[in-house]
Enzyme design. Structure first.
Site, PDB file in Angstrom:
ATOM      1  N   ALA A 115     -63.194  11.192  25.234  1.00 39.82           N
ATOM      2  CA  ALA A 115     -62.982  10.698  23.877  1.00 39.82           C
ATOM      3  C   ALA A 115     -63.907  11.424  22.888  1.00 39.82           C
ATOM      4  O   ALA A 115     -64.039  12.639  22.955  1.00 39.82           O
ATOM      5  CB  ALA A 115     -63.164   9.188  23.827  1.00 39.82           C
ATOM      6  N   CYS A 116     -64.550  10.679  22.010  1.00 41.19           N
ATOM      7  CA  CYS A 116     -65.348  11.312  20.947  1.00 41.19           C
ATOM      8  C   CYS A 116     -66.573  12.056  21.472  1.00 41.19           C
ATOM      9  O   CYS A 116     -67.180  12.832  20.738  1.00 41.19           O
ATOM     10  CB  CYS A 116     -65.783  10.259  19.922  1.00 41.19           C
ATOM     11  N   SER A 117     -66.941  11.820  22.722  1.00 38.36           N
ATOM     12  CA  SER A 117     -68.080  12.521  23.317  1.00 38.36           C
ATOM     13  C   SER A 117     -67.665  13.762  24.093  1.00 38.36           C
ATOM     14  O   SER A 117     -68.495  14.373  24.773  1.00 38.36           O
ATOM     15  CB  SER A 117     -68.861  11.577  24.238  1.00 38.36           C
ATOM     16  N   SER A 118     -66.409  14.151  23.996  1.00 36.06           N
ATOM     17  CA  SER A 118     -65.922  15.265  24.800  1.00 36.06           C
ATOM     18  C   SER A 118     -66.711  16.557  24.579  1.00 36.06           C
ATOM     19  O   SER A 118     -66.958  17.307  25.522  1.00 36.06           O
ATOM     20  CB  SER A 118     -64.434  15.501  24.510  1.00 36.06           C
ATOM     21  N   SER A 170     -64.177  14.345  18.814  1.00 34.52           N
ATOM     22  CA  SER A 170     -65.197  15.191  19.438  1.00 34.52           C
ATOM     23  C   SER A 170     -65.629  16.352  18.557  1.00 34.52           C
ATOM     24  O   SER A 170     -66.718  16.906  18.737  1.00 34.52           O
ATOM     25  CB  SER A 170     -64.681  15.734  20.771  1.00 34.52           C
TER      26      SER A 170
END
Length: 373
Positions: A155-158, A334
């Site tokens: 998700a956004c931490s990819s 990300s």
């Protein structure tokens, strides 16, 4: 073990931008039509009337003023409110590949590298347009890179997880240099008819070149001092769209097949977790928070970033200490923290410490400590 640097970053920005005023006009037109069409049921209490949105509400809630998008007309059409992105032939490069290549070429130029120097490609993003073949392998082919490629999704931490994976591969000699790219069409999974979230996302792609320090020649190098990752399961940010949907007809078209979140719970849970992880990561590397000149934080919500910086610094951050790009890009998942890095790095003097950090669904949190060469 090889020392590792980030030697180049790149950014692909779509040509179209939507202001809050434009988005609100479309949303409110939909609300007015819905309430008119359901006036009798609303009066009887069978249907709940929808509330209009406003630019002031959006900016206060998020800090977002506008967002770049792949398609503008489809989103702003009150009868559609979905981006219009036609399918392409299997013989043509896909749209995620196209975006990734645009960002990658910029990163390669900034790093002073050619495709012959790259051994691997990682596509790390929240939403992939297909299950297989991997978009990373498509990007590899489009650029003419020899070696390998794979997709990953945290998700956004990819992006931070992708940097960690690339760093490990280079440290251990599995690759000389890796291209890590984050093509994000976040508007594709956004419910533009949901007042609480219709304004959150934009589209963009970023790229990062990670390579062996002894082979780097770029003028824009950052030593990767360390990486630290954390995941903790939560349903507070979720998207249930997937290949099994066709096997469960009862869920077809349901709201949870798009982005859904419990925003207040996310805010309460994630902010302290991020601050604690960054502080612990710095301490593990014998560094103080006061040593850090810049925090390139995930660009999801201005209030979250202000609170995280305050928890870390014990005071409000100066604008140059935690730069903001979400006012014009919105949340690009990300890509957000990398956009902040890409646009806010050249003014740092040699020896400056910075922290690239992401956080999002999972929950997932990533921290990358960087030192300017």
């Amino acid at each position: 073990m090889h020392n590792v640097v980030i030697s180049g970053t790149g950014l692909y920005t779509p040509a179209n931008s939507i202001s809050n005023d434009e988005l609100v006009a479309s949303f409110n037109a939909y609300v007015q039509q819905f309430n008119a069409d359901n006036a009798e049921a609303i009066a009887c209490g069978e249907v709940e009337a929808l509330s209009e949105s406003s630019s002031g509400f959006i900016e206060k809630a998020s800090g977002i003023k506008s967002r770049f998008v792949i398609d503008k007309a489809g989103i702003l059409d009150p009868q559609r409110m979905v981006p219009s992105i036609p399918e392409r032939s299997n013989e043509d490069w896909g749209i995620l590949c196209e975006m990734a290549v645009g960002a990658a070429k910029q990163a390669l130029e900034r790093a002073g590298k050619t495709v012959a120097d790259i051994d691997g490609v990682i596509v790390a993003c929240s939403n992939l347009q297909r299950a297989y073949p991997a978009v990373a392998i498509e990007v590899q082919a489009a650029l003419g890179i020899q070696g390998w490629g794979y997709d990953m999704n945290v998700a956004c931490s990819s992006a931070t997880f992708g940097i960690q994976a690339a760093t490990t591969a280079i440290q251990t000699g599995q690759a000389r240099a890796i291209l890590m790219v984050n093509p994000e069409i976040c508007t594709g999974h956004l419910n533009f008819r949901d007042r609480d979230s219709h304004f959150i996302f934009g589209d963009a792609a970023t790229a990062v070149i990670i390579e062996r320090a002894d082979l780097a020649t770029s003028k824009h190098q950052f030593d990767v001092v360390g990486t630290k990752l954390l995941t903790q399961f939560s349903n507070n940010i979720r998207n249930n769209f997937g290949f099994l949907n066709r096997a469960a007809q009862e869920g077809a078209g349901a709201r949870d097949k798009l982005f859904v979140q419990e925003g207040r719970k996310v805010f309460k849970d994630v902010c302290p977790m991020v601050a604690e992880l960054i502080a612990a990561h710095l301490a593990e590397n014998q560094l103080n928070v006061s040593d850090v000149k810049r925090f390139w934080l995930h660009q999801a919500n201005l209030n979250m970033n202000l609170l995280i910086a305050r928890k870390l610094l014990g005071r409000d951050a100066e604008p140059n200490e935690a730069p903001v790009i979400l006012d014009t890009y919105a949340n690009t998942s990300s890509a957000g923290s990398v956009i902040a890095l890409h646009k806010n790095q050249d003014d740092l003097p040699a020896g400056s410490l910075g922290v690239l950090s992401s956080f999002g669904a999972g929950y997932s949190i990533g921290s990358v400590i960087l030192r300017k060469r």
